[in-house]
Scaffold this motif. Sequence first.
Motif, mmCIF file in Angstrom:
data_model
loop_
_atom_site.group_PDB
_atom_site.id
_atom_site.type_symbol
_atom_site.label_atom_id
_atom_site.label_comp_id
_atom_site.label_asym_id
_atom_site.label_seq_id
_atom_site.Cartn_x
_atom_site.Cartn_y
_atom_site.Cartn_z
ATOM 1 N N GLY A 116 0.834 -1.190 0.000
ATOM 2 C CA GLY A 116 0.000 0.000 0.000
ATOM 3 C C GLY A 116 0.868 1.239 0.000
ATOM 4 O O GLY A 116 2.085 1.181 0.281
ATOM 5 N N GLU A 117 0.271 2.359 -0.322
ATOM 6 C CA GLU A 117 1.028 3.604 -0.366
ATOM 7 C C GLU A 117 1.494 4.001 1.037
ATOM 8 O O GLU A 117 0.929 3.577 2.049
ATOM 9 N N THR A 118 2.522 4.821 1.071
ATOM 10 C CA THR A 118 3.043 5.324 2.340
ATOM 11 C C THR A 118 1.943 6.064 3.092
ATOM 12 O O THR A 118 1.254 6.903 2.523
ATOM 13 N N GLY A 119 1.779 5.732 4.347
ATOM 14 C CA GLY A 119 0.757 6.389 5.165
ATOM 15 C C GLY A 119 -0.603 5.743 5.087
ATOM 16 O O GLY A 119 -1.550 6.199 5.727
ATOM 17 N N ALA A 120 -0.713 4.666 4.306
ATOM 18 C CA ALA A 120 -2.016 4.023 4.179
ATOM 19 C C ALA A 120 -2.385 3.218 5.421
ATOM 20 O O ALA A 120 -3.558 2.938 5.657
ATOM 21 N N GLY A 121 -1.365 2.845 6.208
ATOM 22 C CA GLY A 121 -1.666 2.113 7.437
ATOM 23 C C GLY A 121 -1.154 0.692 7.465
ATOM 24 O O GLY A 121 -1.647 -0.120 8.246
ATOM 25 N N LYS A 122 -0.150 0.383 6.592
ATOM 26 C CA LYS A 122 0.371 -0.991 6.569
ATOM 27 C C LYS A 122 0.926 -1.387 7.937
ATOM 28 O O LYS A 122 0.667 -2.480 8.442
ATOM 29 N N VAL A 177 4.362 -10.587 5.340
ATOM 30 C CA VAL A 177 5.389 -9.585 5.090
ATOM 31 C C VAL A 177 4.756 -8.263 4.708
ATOM 32 O O VAL A 177 3.890 -8.207 3.820
ATOM 33 N N VAL A 178 5.162 -7.208 5.397
ATOM 34 C CA VAL A 178 4.813 -5.844 4.986
ATOM 35 C C VAL A 178 5.963 -5.352 4.118
ATOM 36 O O VAL A 178 7.114 -5.302 4.565
ATOM 37 N N THR A 179 5.688 -5.025 2.869
ATOM 38 C CA THR A 179 6.755 -4.677 1.942
ATOM 39 C C THR A 179 6.360 -3.519 1.042
ATOM 40 O O THR A 179 5.168 -3.261 0.819
ATOM 41 N N HIS A 180 7.379 -2.847 0.515
ATOM 42 C CA HIS A 180 7.137 -1.800 -0.490
ATOM 43 C C HIS A 180 7.776 -2.191 -1.819
ATOM 44 O O HIS A 180 7.829 -1.397 -2.749
ATOM 45 N N LEU A 181 8.266 -3.433 -1.909
ATOM 46 C CA LEU A 181 8.959 -3.890 -3.105
ATOM 47 C C LEU A 181 8.093 -4.858 -3.903
ATOM 48 O O LEU A 181 7.637 -5.876 -3.380
ATOM 49 N N GLU A 238 -0.008 3.249 -13.233
ATOM 50 C CA GLU A 238 -0.575 2.041 -13.838
ATOM 51 C C GLU A 238 -0.596 2.188 -15.354
ATOM 52 O O GLU A 238 -1.553 1.833 -16.040
ATOM 53 N N SER A 239 0.523 2.686 -15.869
ATOM 54 C CA SER A 239 0.637 2.826 -17.320
ATOM 55 C C SER A 239 0.718 1.445 -17.956
ATOM 56 O O SER A 239 0.976 0.447 -17.272
ATOM 57 N N GLU A 240 0.512 1.417 -19.252
ATOM 58 C CA GLU A 240 0.536 0.137 -19.947
ATOM 59 C C GLU A 240 1.903 -0.523 -19.814
ATOM 60 O O GLU A 240 2.009 -1.740 -19.635
ATOM 61 N N ALA A 241 2.968 0.299 -19.879
ATOM 62 C CA ALA A 241 4.325 -0.252 -19.744
ATOM 63 C C ALA A 241 4.524 -0.839 -18.347
ATOM 64 O O ALA A 241 5.123 -1.910 -18.186
ATOM 65 N N ALA A 242 4.022 -0.128 -17.326
ATOM 66 C CA ALA A 242 4.168 -0.616 -15.957
ATOM 67 C C ALA A 242 3.366 -1.901 -15.757
ATOM 68 O O ALA A 242 3.820 -2.838 -15.099
ATOM 69 N N LEU A 243 2.170 -1.934 -16.326
ATOM 70 C CA LEU A 243 1.351 -3.133 -16.204
ATOM 71 C C LEU A 243 2.028 -4.318 -16.879
ATOM 72 O O LEU A 243 2.013 -5.440 -16.366
ATOM 73 N N GLU A 244 2.628 -4.086 -18.052
ATOM 74 C CA GLU A 244 3.298 -5.154 -18.774
ATOM 75 C C GLU A 244 4.514 -5.650 -17.985
ATOM 76 O O GLU A 244 4.787 -6.847 -17.929
ATOM 77 N N HIS A 245 5.204 -4.695 -17.377
ATOM 78 C CA HIS A 245 6.362 -5.049 -16.549
ATOM 79 C C HIS A 245 5.927 -5.923 -15.372
ATOM 80 O O HIS A 245 6.591 -6.901 -15.021
ATOM 81 N N ALA A 246 4.781 -5.602 -14.794
ATOM 82 C CA ALA A 246 4.269 -6.382 -13.661
ATOM 83 C C ALA A 246 3.905 -7.797 -14.098
ATOM 84 O O ALA A 246 4.181 -8.776 -13.400
ATOM 85 N N GLU A 272 -1.516 -3.303 -8.758
ATOM 86 C CA GLU A 272 -0.803 -2.948 -7.526
ATOM 87 C C GLU A 272 0.694 -3.119 -7.708
ATOM 88 O O GLU A 272 1.488 -2.274 -7.283
ATOM 89 N N LEU A 273 1.122 -4.185 -8.371
ATOM 90 C CA LEU A 273 2.547 -4.378 -8.621
ATOM 91 C C LEU A 273 3.088 -3.286 -9.536
ATOM 92 O O LEU A 273 4.219 -2.795 -9.332
ATOM 93 N N ALA A 274 2.295 -2.899 -10.522
ATOM 94 C CA ALA A 274 2.719 -1.818 -11.418
ATOM 95 C C ALA A 274 2.902 -0.526 -10.634
ATOM 96 O O ALA A 274 3.871 0.220 -10.844
ATOM 97 N N ARG A 275 1.961 -0.228 -9.727
ATOM 98 C CA ARG A 275 2.074 0.989 -8.921
ATOM 99 C C ARG A 275 3.324 0.958 -8.061
ATOM 100 O O ARG A 275 4.030 1.956 -7.893
ATOM 101 N N MET A 276 3.619 -0.219 -7.512
ATOM 102 C CA MET A 276 4.784 -0.340 -6.636
ATOM 103 C C MET A 276 6.080 -0.150 -7.409
ATOM 104 O O MET A 276 7.047 0.417 -6.881
ATOM 105 N N MET A 277 6.108 -0.598 -8.681
ATOM 106 C CA MET A 277 7.343 -0.488 -9.458
ATOM 107 C C MET A 277 7.509 0.874 -10.108
ATOM 108 O O MET A 277 8.594 1.453 -10.090
#
Length: 568
Positions: free
Chosen positions: A29-35, A498-502, A548-556, A539-544
């Motif tokens: 989740g994003e920073t400050g979301a409460g993970k 695991v709580v992770t940002h990666l 959530e662009s098409e390139a990021a989604l494809e990378h995920a 979510e993986l695209a957002r983290m990387m």
Amino acid sequence: MLQEIRIKDLGIIDESLIEFGPGLTVLTGETGAGKTMVVTSLGLLLGARSDSGLVREGADRAVIEGVFDVPSDHPAAARAAEAGGDVDESLVLVRSVSGEGRSRAHVGGRSAPVGVLGELGEHLVAVHGQADQWRLRRPEEHRELLDTFGGAALGRVRTAYDSVYAAHAAAVTELETLRTAARERAQELDLLHRGLERIEALEPQPGEDVSLRTEDERLAHAEELRSGSAQAQSLLAGDDDAVGGGSAGVMGELAAARAALSQVSANDPALADLERRLVEVSHLVTDLASDLSAYVADVDLDPGRLEWVQTRRAALSDLTRSYGETVDEVLAWGEAASRRVLELEGDDDRITSLETRVTELEQQRAAAAADLSAARTKAAKALSKRISDELKHLAMGSATVVIGVEQPGRLGPHGADDVEIGLAANLGSTPRSVSKVASGGELSRVMLAIEVATAQADSTRAVPTFVFDEVDSGVGGRAALDVGARLAALAASAQVIVVTHLAQVAAHADNHLVVSKADDGKVTRSGVRRVTGEERVSELARMMAGSESEAALEHARDLLSDLGRSPV
């Protein structure tokens, strides 16, 4: 295994039900979301210290409820049963924290002390987070980590050392106390000896003060006592020198009365009875007159005796002023003083005995310390190899961990050893303290390697669930993939959360949970949801890429494919 946890009014989380499964579960989740609040809630559920500041603003209390799948033969089930809780294949724990800071706990439907949650937590969940890295930055904590890894075998050796160390410390303290108190002891002995000498000089007898007081009164009034008793005796017995009108006394009158009755008593049984009573009175008066006569003869008019008695009483009074209210109390003080003298005079012998005892304990302590050092050295070799092997799975294949056990020549409460975890980051390099040479990312990976190595070695606890709170901080790229893979490997035999940002770590998950927050302009709320399919890809695209662009989604998608993972 942790089945689910329900959070209500904790931090920015208003209400959320989080369901966990076996294997590897990641929370992102994003920073400050409460993970971190999810981990905090789990900590509270397992007995962590509460804080009223954790209660959501506007709420009366925060409530955390967790459900654990616990086999009937698990230690946690036994402890919950001892606390009165019901365990029927699952154990329900509840922790509430009020806005005033009051905290309550329930175990298996029954109210219980918060400490019971902590005891259960030791058997249910091991929580590791960034805050745990302080153990690597403080070398004094390395020894505790090694001792824990050493398990029961090392624990027995350490207990033996603790015992002899405590005995030695106690003997040294007593010896120093006796030596320091030598002057006070001499002063006390002097006072006791003087008191005993005073008592011995007078040789008082039990109850002597009472008997002398009585004698003093009698001697001081001897003339009055003799005169009065003689007059009484004369009135009873009569005056032998009386002629004509002299008195025969009470005894003479009684004799006349008996003579008068004896002439007529045979004619009436009642009068005969009265005669018998008159005879008894006569005998009593005769005895009394005889005793008075003896008393008159015994009255002592010796002034010398009176002077001696009064002098003796004065001497005894000096003792009673110092050592007791009565002579009996003085004698009791003397007995106690004699015992105390023996005790104090025996302190010299005690000092000699203690000096011998301290020498013996020093030898025993040195031997116990040597045994402890040997046990730690053996455990250090095993743990060093285990951690080094783990680092090979975390993109640190050239690194070697060496746990040093050094003896600086002093013995302390924990033995003779300085324990330090050393890290040789490259082949051929000299190991140096991990707290000095490891970068932030390396420290995180070393920490993870230590936690995995020690967790796998701790067979006595058999913790079924491990929680890592952003332990991958400072790690990226290929190393992040290795961290994820190692966590996934650990999850093959235990539940891992695991709580992770990666994204590289999150992609290894069997279950992917996302913590998100919403703001309606007045109130900020946070919730947790499980993502699958395209939601997980997003979510993986957002983290990387932060988008959530098409390139990021494809990378995920490529990341999941490379790891052999399905978005589902």
